[in-house]
Scaffold this motif. Structure first.
Motif, PDB file in Angstrom:
ATOM      1  N   LEU A   7       0.848  -1.198   0.000  1.00  0.00           N
ATOM      2  CA  LEU A   7       0.000   0.000   0.000  1.00  0.00           C
ATOM      3  C   LEU A   7       0.878   1.241   0.000  1.00  0.00           C
ATOM      4  O   LEU A   7       1.804   1.345   0.813  1.00  0.00           O
ATOM      5  CB  LEU A   7      -0.905   0.016   1.247  1.00  0.00           C
ATOM      6  N   ILE A   8       0.591   2.145  -0.901  1.00  0.00           N
ATOM      7  CA  ILE A   8       1.387   3.363  -1.042  1.00  0.00           C
ATOM      8  C   ILE A   8       0.473   4.587  -1.119  1.00  0.00           C
ATOM      9  O   ILE A   8      -0.735   4.454  -1.354  1.00  0.00           O
ATOM     10  CB  ILE A   8       2.261   3.323  -2.321  1.00  0.00           C
ATOM     11  N   VAL A  34      -0.505  -3.680  -5.845  1.00  0.00           N
ATOM     12  CA  VAL A  34      -0.110  -2.394  -5.270  1.00  0.00           C
ATOM     13  C   VAL A  34      -1.359  -1.530  -5.211  1.00  0.00           C
ATOM     14  O   VAL A  34      -2.008  -1.290  -6.239  1.00  0.00           O
ATOM     15  CB  VAL A  34       0.989  -1.711  -6.108  1.00  0.00           C
ATOM     16  N   ALA A  35      -1.708  -1.098  -4.009  1.00  0.00           N
ATOM     17  CA  ALA A  35      -2.916  -0.289  -3.836  1.00  0.00           C
ATOM     18  C   ALA A  35      -2.536   1.103  -3.360  1.00  0.00           C
ATOM     19  O   ALA A  35      -1.586   1.279  -2.596  1.00  0.00           O
ATOM     20  CB  ALA A  35      -3.855  -0.952  -2.833  1.00  0.00           C
ATOM     21  N   SER A  36      -3.284   2.100  -3.815  1.00  0.00           N
ATOM     22  CA  SER A  36      -3.028   3.488  -3.424  1.00  0.00           C
ATOM     23  C   SER A  36      -4.333   4.203  -3.124  1.00  0.00           C
ATOM     24  O   SER A  36      -5.346   3.966  -3.773  1.00  0.00           O
ATOM     25  CB  SER A  36      -2.297   4.216  -4.559  1.00  0.00           C
ATOM     26  N   ASN A  37      -4.277   5.090  -2.163  1.00  0.00           N
ATOM     27  CA  ASN A  37      -5.414   5.967  -1.893  1.00  0.00           C
ATOM     28  C   ASN A  37      -5.365   7.213  -2.765  1.00  0.00           C
ATOM     29  O   ASN A  37      -6.313   7.971  -2.808  1.00  0.00           O
ATOM     30  CB  ASN A  37      -5.439   6.374  -0.414  1.00  0.00           C
ATOM     31  N   ILE A  52       2.718  -5.345 -12.127  1.00  0.00           N
ATOM     32  CA  ILE A  52       1.989  -5.708 -10.908  1.00  0.00           C
ATOM     33  C   ILE A  52       0.593  -5.068 -10.970  1.00  0.00           C
ATOM     34  O   ILE A  52       0.470  -3.879 -11.265  1.00  0.00           O
ATOM     35  CB  ILE A  52       2.731  -5.195  -9.657  1.00  0.00           C
ATOM     36  N   PRO A  53      -0.458  -5.851 -10.685  1.00  0.00           N
ATOM     37  CA  PRO A  53      -1.805  -5.280 -10.698  1.00  0.00           C
ATOM     38  C   PRO A  53      -1.920  -4.136  -9.692  1.00  0.00           C
ATOM     39  O   PRO A  53      -1.344  -4.196  -8.608  1.00  0.00           O
ATOM     40  CB  PRO A  53      -2.700  -6.452 -10.269  1.00  0.00           C
ATOM     41  N   THR A  54      -2.639  -3.079 -10.074  1.00  0.00           N
ATOM     42  CA  THR A  54      -2.803  -1.935  -9.187  1.00  0.00           C
ATOM     43  C   THR A  54      -4.271  -1.721  -8.862  1.00  0.00           C
ATOM     44  O   THR A  54      -5.156  -2.150  -9.601  1.00  0.00           O
ATOM     45  CB  THR A  54      -2.256  -0.641  -9.829  1.00  0.00           C
TER      46      THR A  54
END
Ligand code: GAR
Length: 210
Positions: A7-8, A34-37, A52-54
């Motif tokens: 998480l970034i 990879v997940a992001s807010n 990499i899936p986001t």
């Protein structure tokens, strides 16, 4: 290999370090998500470049933290990670969303915890006149930057240091620290149990040094 979700919120240099270590074969992990807010997080580009899936979930679209975090962690759970790494993820997390992940979620924080939880750590270390600064990797609990520390890395504060110079110098060490901690978890050498952090089957009296 250990299935890792990251998480970034921004630059993603710690994510880059994980990607590079995996690519060179130093780190036997699979980066599954990879997940992001923040839709604009630069780190998302590193993930895309690495195939990499986001996942981007903008909190503005949810009524409150509990609802947002429930959705975020449901989407992460769907990817079935063994480990979640918070690498510059700049949001406080809801206790209910975190609970199922106890022992399987770590955070890197730019201070020698328990010193300076929260923001502006470099400035605070300088203002306090500290001789040493550093970064910590800890297991995440509902208490902000308060979970059990697995390992820390130290740097000396030099005359003339500014918050920026400290941040820059520390960042290189953060990359090494984070990769080492993920490696230990992938090798099942480090583990969080009810009474603390275990390493090679022994309860740690103090956090490890990288
Ligand atoms: C890193 O310095 C990390 O320790 C810090 O944000 C930066 C992210 O850099 N994390 C926190 O302050 C968490 N509260 P990066 O996006 O280049 O990895």
């Amino acid at each position: 290999p250990l299935r890792v979700a990251v998480l970034i919120s921004g630059r993603g240099s710690n994510l880059q370090a994980l990607i590079a270590a995996r690519r060179s074969g130093e780190l036997a992990i699979e980066l599954i998500l990879v997940a992001s807010n923040r839709p604009a997080a630069e780190g998302l580009r590193h993930a895309e470049a690495a195939g990499i899936p986001t996942l981007v979930l903008d909190p503005a679209a949810w009524p409150d933290r509990a609802a947002y975090d429930a959705e975020l962690f449901a989407r992460i759970a769907a990817a079935a990670p063994d480990l979640i790494v918070l690498a510059g993820f700049m949001r406080v997390l809801d206790a209910a969303a975190l609970a199922p992940w106890a022992g399987r979620i770590i955070n890197i924080h730019p201070s020698l915890l328990p010193k300076y939880p929260g923001l502006h750590t470099h400035k605070r270390a300088l203002a306090a006149g500290d001789a040493l600064h550093g970064a910590s990797v800890h297991f995440v609990t509902a208490e902000l930057d308060g979970g059990p520390v697995l390992a820390r890395t130290e740097i000396a504060i030099e005359p003339g240091d500014t918050p920026d110079s400290l941040a820059q110098r520390l960042l290189l060490r953060e990359h090494v620290l984070l990769c080492q901690c993920v490696q230990w978890l992938a090798q099942r050498r480090a583990e969080l149990r009810a009474d603390g952090v275990y390493f090679d089957g022994r309860l740690l009296a103090q956090s490890l040094q990288v």
